[in-house]
Design a protein around this motif. Structure first.
Motif, PDB file in Angstrom:
ATOM      1  N   UNK A 586       0.651  -1.127  -0.119  1.00 17.35           N
ATOM      2  CA  UNK A 586       0.025  -0.034  -0.044  1.00 17.35           C
ATOM      3  C   UNK A 586       0.918   1.119   0.208  1.00 17.35           C
ATOM      4  N   UNK A 587       2.030   1.070  -0.405  1.00 17.81           N
ATOM      5  CA  UNK A 587       3.004   2.252  -0.451  1.00 17.81           C
ATOM      6  C   UNK A 587       3.653   2.193  -1.800  1.00 17.81           C
ATOM      7  N   UNK A 772      -4.008 -11.149   8.411  1.00 15.40           N
ATOM      8  CA  UNK A 772      -4.388 -10.432   7.058  1.00 15.40           C
ATOM      9  C   UNK A 772      -3.063  -9.368   7.040  1.00 15.40           C
ATOM     10  N   UNK A 773      -3.133  -8.503   5.854  1.00 14.09           N
ATOM     11  CA  UNK A 773      -1.882  -7.886   5.488  1.00 14.09           C
ATOM     12  C   UNK A 773      -1.668  -6.823   6.710  1.00 14.09           C
ATOM     13  N   UNK A 774      -2.609  -6.210   7.298  1.00 17.66           N
ATOM     14  CA  UNK A 774      -2.405  -5.331   8.422  1.00 17.66           C
ATOM     15  C   UNK A 774      -1.130  -4.628   8.656  1.00 17.66           C
ATOM     16  N   UNK A 777       1.650  -3.451   6.136  1.00 16.55           N
ATOM     17  CA  UNK A 777       0.996  -2.541   4.946  1.00 16.55           C
ATOM     18  C   UNK A 777       0.901  -1.186   5.775  1.00 16.55           C
ATOM     19  N   UNK A 778       0.366  -0.275   4.615  1.00 14.38           N
ATOM     20  CA  UNK A 778      -0.137   0.878   5.207  1.00 14.38           C
ATOM     21  C   UNK A 778      -1.349   0.837   5.539  1.00 14.38           C
ATOM     22  N   UNK A 779      -1.608   0.966   7.006  1.00 15.47           N
ATOM     23  CA  UNK A 779      -2.763   0.524   7.760  1.00 15.47           C
ATOM     24  C   UNK A 779      -4.030   1.085   7.414  1.00 15.47           C
ATOM     25  N   UNK A 780      -4.001   2.405   6.736  1.00 13.30           N
ATOM     26  CA  UNK A 780      -5.290   3.096   6.211  1.00 13.30           C
ATOM     27  C   UNK A 780      -5.773   2.154   5.119  1.00 13.30           C
ATOM     28  N   UNK A 781      -4.799   1.716   4.296  1.00 10.59           N
ATOM     29  CA  UNK A 781      -5.081   0.990   3.034  1.00 10.59           C
ATOM     30  C   UNK A 781      -5.928  -0.224   3.314  1.00 10.59           C
TER      31      UNK A 781
END
Length: 875
Positions: A586-587, A772-774, A777-781
């Protein structure tokens, strides 16, 4: 009219008999004992004592009942009711008994079943009519007084059977009593409190009528009569030990009967799952200790309980309406508590736990779908992790404009971030802006924690209990509790003995802390510590950092954002958001290099890594080559590059080597971004302690003792991290089908399906849950993807007439295997990180995040949904 004057119209014979409740000679000898009560009670007892009549326990039951009835005739009449009617109930054993239904002038908002006191021998609904009317007026409830059969004519368990039969009668006739289905409260004083507690236990055991609240006023809870109060002379007022023995001998002469929970509710083996309770006691009462012990035992079993002791009061004060001012005070208190309970007791479509970014967006989505929704939040405002983590230097490690909501284009355009990496106050301000913009607070209950959540298989709904005593019924339970919200308290011996100031980074005082002129110790060197240490060092007279495992950190190169780059991002936000959704973490920038590290020569590699370093982006180094996180040789090349950077930033070679990680691969613990972290160790007032060489033995009252000796400090900062991923979920008693506790199901590690659902827990959803990716990852995404998926799933269920949905065991197991296999293809399992729970003693070791990537994971989730939610069971 004084309490004494109020007895002027009483039959004098009855008054003389009542005097036997107290030991008049003892009271005259110990006048100071009476004066421990309030003035009105003291005057009342003094008048009784002056008459010198025998006690009830020296009389036959019929004579005692006559005296009690004549005393009750002196009570002032209660308030007018809309209606009063007596009914005769035929109990389960064929016997009949009376009930009186007192209807308040307004539409009843509850049905309060009241069992009167009198030791199962004395009392009736006529004597309690005034109290019943006052309860109905103050609470707005229809009050049902129960005239259960009394001993010794009808010994145990007759009264208990009648009490339960009254409950089932009220439940069956609730609409005629209240006009609609309303909450049921069971209540009683003394022996009546005993019956209310017994009824609540039986209703739980037999899946009987739902009870919303127990009101237990100085209840009898244990026939053993062995609590300290029975031996205390100060408590022998109005109700004394001989009279209690008289009551028990008439009600349950067989001592074995008294050991049954049906007679002594405190002897029940399992008190969990009982309705919330309000326990009222009196300071000078032989029953005080056993009543409060029962309340505490329910609390220990997870039942929300409020225990209120009325000081300077004696037994039976609550049942003396109009005579003792304390009775009015207690009635008002009880009314306030019932007001609070009834006002907040509710039934909604969904309960969301947590009002951080996940909880706020989920509330917004469900509102759009027309679902009634409640959010429960333990803080006093929104923000989640950004509400609590206020330590100096706290800031986001994802670029601000990327770490923001994408679901509303107007929100994107109207909010302007100030820095490349925004500090905590700005992020919290953004969260508050979102709450204001979408009017979210009206559906959020703040300063409240969810203590337990029980799935009711009969109703296919969740009963959600809070620490305020509220019980919320919901079809859907959505856990937005966050991955890093359960603080890991220090597990160092003696941590609670330190006499100076102590702080935990995740629970930082909102007013801030001034370390000027102080000797400070920081224990821990994770992300929070790396951000806080430079700021603490600037204030403190001396700072000592205790490091167990060094972190890989790179400079953030934080700066104010320029207007041109802000406008450029706002112009291209739609394309950027799409790139976020289809990126591994997510980045999307810098783009991941698909070349292996060995494919380039030393000079090219160094130039590439220098560019990544100078970017100040969290994932730049691990994205520099495709195999940094999967190939040990590639990782070693990049790790050594970082270690060289640390050596260049720290002047003292020994300190630099201590700060340089060597025991785990780069990226397998959460990498960090910093501002002058390593340079801080060049300051004269900063010292680093290597806990591998000199471990901490204990915290002492004055400081920290390691194997090299003790150092004294004015303050200690514990940067000890979180019980990540599962901690916040397991700290709530969540129970699914067959009363399975989530914590027990996860005893060997958390298994979920997609990190969204748990087999055996229908309609329970976990936003960014384990597997989950959580956190990778970019948490907001990831939050937005989960909230959208959950919301779409609920909409699909409603469109297709499904009441429940839950993962199958087979799908959950397959996902767990895939999750583990994916992790084992990388270097992540080599690190003792919080990703695998290694920072929490006793926590099972399992990789708790999905490493396949946000993009792959999104595709899997969408495919499952489009295939009618493959791997899920619906009903």
């Amino acid at each position: 009219m004084s309490a004494v004057d109020g007895w002027g119209s009483a039959n004098r014979y009855a008054l003389e008999i009542a005097a036997g409740h107290v030991q008049s000679r003892a009271i005259r000898q110990r006048g100071n004992v009476i004066m421990k009560l309030d003035l009105a009670s003291t005057a009342f007892l003094a008048q009784l004592a002056s008459l010198g009549a025998p006690g009830f326990h020296e009389m036959e039951p019929e004579e005692a009942r006559l005296a009690g009835g004549q005393i009750a005739e002196s009570y002032p009449p209660g308030p007018d009711m809309a209606s009063v009617r007596d009914e005769t109930i035929t109990g389960s054993d064929g016997a009949g008994f009376r009930v009186r239904v007192l209807s308040p002038t307004e539409t009843p908002r509850a049905a309060l079943i009241f069992y009167h006191g009198g030791g199962w021998v004395l009392g009736d609904i006529d004597q309690y009519d005034t109290l019943g009317r006052q309860l109905a007026k103050r609470t707005g409830a229809a009050v049902i007084l129960v005239d259960y059969r009394k001993a010794p004519e009808n010994r145990y368990p007759a009264a208990a059977h009648d009490a339960y039969d009254a409950l089932t009668w009220v439940d069956a006739n609730i609409t005629s009593i209240a006009g609609k289905r309303v909450p049921i409260i069971v209540a009683g004083d003394s022996a009546g409190g005993n019956l209310a507690a017994v009824v609540a236990q039986r209703a739980k055991a037999e899946n009987g009528p739902d009870i919303s609240l127990q009101l237990l006023v100085y209840p009898v809870t244990d026939g053993a009569m062995n609590t300290p109060g029975y031996a205390n002379p100060d408590n022998q007022l109005l109700l004394n030990t001989p009279l209690m023995e008289w009551f028990w001998d008439h009600y349950a002469p067989n001592k074995k009967d008294r050991e049954e929970p049906g007679a002594s509710p405190a002897r029940a083996k399992d008190l969990s799952g009982l309705p919330p309770a309000l326990v009222v006691t009196a300071e000078y009462d032989v029953l005080r200790d056993e009543a409060e012990a029962y309340g505490e035992a329910m609390q220990a079993a997870g039942v929300p309980v409020t225990i209120k002791r009325f000081d300077r009061q004696m037994h039976n004060f609550f049942a003396m309406p109009g005579l003792l001012p304390a009775a009015a005070t207690a009635l008002e208190y009880v009314g306030q508590q019932i007001d609070r309970h009834l006002a907040t007791s509710s039934e909604v479509d969904a309960v969301i736990v947590g009002a951080g970014f996940a909880g706020m967006y989920q509330l917004h989505k469900l509102r759009q779908q027309g679902l009634s929704t409640r959010v429960i939040e333990r803080a006093d405002d929104v923000g989640g992790t950004w509400y609590w983590n206020r330590y100096p230097g706290a800031r986001v490690d994802i670029e601000s404009m990327a770490y923001s909501f994408s679901f509303d284009e107007e929100l994107e355009q109207e909010w302007t971030w100030k820095e490349k990496y925004s500090p905590q106050p700005e992020i919290l301000e953004y969260a508050q802006h979102v709450a204001d913009r979408f009017d979210l607070r009206r559906d959020i209950t703040f300063e409240t924690s969810v203590t337990r959540a029980l799935y009711n298989e009969d109703t296919a709904r969740w009963n959600v209990y809070t620490d305020s005593g509220e019980v919320i019924s919901a079809q859907y339970l959505i856990m937005a509790t966050g991955c890093l919200s359960a603080i890991k308290t220090p597990d160092i011996p003696g941590a609670d003995t330190f006499k100076g100031e102590t702080y935990i980074t995740g629970l930082w005082p909102h007013e801030g802390v001034d370390f000027s002129g102080k000797k400070v110790a920081v224990i821990g060197t994770g992300s929070s510590a790396i951000q806080a240490i430079p700021h603490i060092a600037e204030q403190a007279d001396q700072l000592t950092v205790h490091q167990r495992t060094p972190a890989y950190s790179m400079p953030a190169f934080n700066r104010p954002l320029e207007e041109t780059e802000i406008q450029q991002m706002k112009t291209t936000y739609r394309d950027y958001r799409e790139a976020q959704r289809n990126h591994l973490a997510g980045i999307p920038y810098p783009e991941r290099n698909l070349m292996p590290a060995a494919a380039e020569g030393d000079n090219e590699r160094k130039a590439r890594l220098e560019t990544a370093w100078e970017s100040g982006i969290l994932t730049a180094l691990t994205s520099s080559y495709m195999d940094v996180l999967s190939n040990q040789d590639a990782n070693d090349l990049v790790s050594e590059f970082v270690r060289d950077k640390i050596r260049a930033r720290v002047k003292d070679p020994e300190t630099a080597e201590t700060l340089a990680p060597k025991t785990y691969p780069l990226g397998t613990k959460r990498p960090c971004l910093d501002t002058n972290y390593y340079e801080t160790y060049n300051r004269d007032n900063v010292r680093l302690v290597d806990l591998h060489k000199t471990p901490i033995q204990e915290i002492t009252p004055t400081g920290v003792r390691t194997t090299s000796g003790e150092d004294s400090y004015d303050a200690i900062v514990f940067a000890t991290g979180f019980d990540a991923m599962t901690g916040a979920l397991e700290r709530i008693d969540i129970r699914g089908i067959n009363d399975m506790a989530l914590k027990d199901k996860w005893a060997d590690g958390p298994h979920t399906y997609l990190g969204l659902s748990v087999a055996g827990f229908p309609n329970l959803f976990t936003i960014t849950g384990p597997s989950s990716p959580s956190v990778l990852s970019n948490m907001i995404v990831s939050i937005e993807q989960h909230v959208d998926w959950i919301s779409d799933c609920i909409a699909w269920m409603r469109d297709n007439g499904h009441t429940t949905i839950a993962a199958t065991e087979k799908a959950e197991t397959e996902w767990a295997i895939h999750n583990e296999q994916a992790a084992n293809l990388t270097l992540f399992p080599q690190a003792n990180s919080w990703y695998i729970g290694a920072n929490v003693p006793g926590k099972p070791r399992t990789f708790m995040a999905y490493i396949g990537g946000v993009d792959v994971y999104r595709h899997i989730c969408d495919s499952i949904a489009s295939d009618n939610y493959q791997g899920f069971e619906t009903a």
